[in-house]
Design an enzyme around this catalytic site. Sequence first.
Site, PDB file in Angstrom:
ATOM      1  N   ASP A  87      35.076 -56.999 -32.704  1.00 52.62           N
ATOM      2  CA  ASP A  87      35.862 -56.350 -33.751  1.00 52.62           C
ATOM      3  C   ASP A  87      36.117 -57.285 -34.919  1.00 52.62           C
ATOM      4  OD1 ASP A  87      37.518 -57.821 -31.917  1.00 52.62           O
ATOM      5  OD2 ASP A  87      39.298 -56.875 -32.780  1.00 52.62           O
ATOM      6  N   GLU A 181      39.731 -57.999 -29.763  1.00 56.98           N
ATOM      7  CA  GLU A 181      40.405 -59.294 -29.655  1.00 56.98           C
ATOM      8  C   GLU A 181      41.527 -59.403 -30.667  1.00 56.98           C
ATOM      9  OE1 GLU A 181      41.080 -63.591 -30.794  1.00 56.98           O
ATOM     10  OE2 GLU A 181      40.341 -61.910 -32.001  1.00 56.98           O
TER      11      GLU A 181
END
Length: 417
Positions: A87, A181
């Site tokens: 991400d 994350e």
Amino acid sequence: MSTQPREELLERFLRYAAISSQSSLKTGSVPSSEGERVLAELLAGELRAFGLEDVEVSPYAVVTSKLPSNLPEGKKVPAIGWIVHMDTVDVGLSPDIHPHVVRNYQGGDILLNPEKDIWLRTAEHPEIERYKGDDIVVSDGTSVLGADDKSAIANVMTALDIVIRENRPHGDIYICFVPDEELGEQGARKLDLAKFPVDWAYTIDCCELGEVVWETFNAGNAKLTVKGIPAHPMSSKGVMVNPTLVVHDFLNMLDRAATPECTEGREGFIVVKGIQSNPSKAVLTMKVRDHNRKLYEEKKNLLRAAAEFLRVRHPRAGIELELSDSYANIADAVTNENRRGIDCLDQALEETGVEAKTKAMRGGTDGSYLSVKGVLTPNYFTGAHNFHSNCEFLPMSSWEKSLGVTLKLMEIVARGE
């Protein structure tokens, strides 16, 4: 594909960056964006094409795989792994990333976006002038660059490609790609550790050339909910309890010097994330951070004491404090037995001619979560600067050296030293 590592890294990065995979707090799911699942499937396909074994994409878009050892029969070395997040962070910019390369940077300001007149100014980011003569990857100024952490994905995939096609010796290597994350290691929490059976692992997540991290914050979240009593102003005396003002009293009990803007290094803090309020209810959200576990617990106790005092001062208000731990300090997981993961990293930097800049990170990585679960996971540099900013930039010479460290780690472990 070019045989030059620099161009291999860039080609892969541009391919991964073209997939919008910005994580989002709004969905409440893992993965939090469909783009992360698209990227997971792409990476899984590339890993299968490399010939890796046990390539799987979980329902949470966690990718796991194994490159089996090619060492002579009977030679046993530790199994190591890399865990990298897919991400990109949401900081209010566009989720779509359009990077480009400034070739042979000659110094001075960089025009990121002529149409929108967006610049990377040396007055604000003088560190970029250290990279005169280098090729530098930048965004178009409307988004982050996404070097956090797609430069690391390109690093790991390029390293695998080189090791496999050149038949370099290696032990068992496990590769894991995770979503979310940036939302507090949510993807790593969904990793089935039985599919990542390593002696230790590494993240490649932040920052400039040579930075090594095996000390991170202890991190937690706090939420104060205040239920007030609304009343019309003409009859409010002795009746109304204004929840916004109750929260204001709570904030006045906190140390204004113990905030991110007033601290550095190993100094911890409590930061206010946001306040939502109306005449009936107010919700205050906070983050608690400290490298020292004892001081971290003391900060949580301070919040508990402040909430208790608030109940005394405002007995008719409904006051609830929720505290939760997010991740912990990697350093607290280091033992004599697993210390070798850090020693190998130091050795890899030395053998690749990179000066180590070991620092205590004022943040966390997926390794902060894994280390607590028994998988020591230190971190090393991507080479990029200004993460979480539209002025994020990645000098390609530093990126190449990060790739060199990845390859050297595989070599050192395979040597069995």
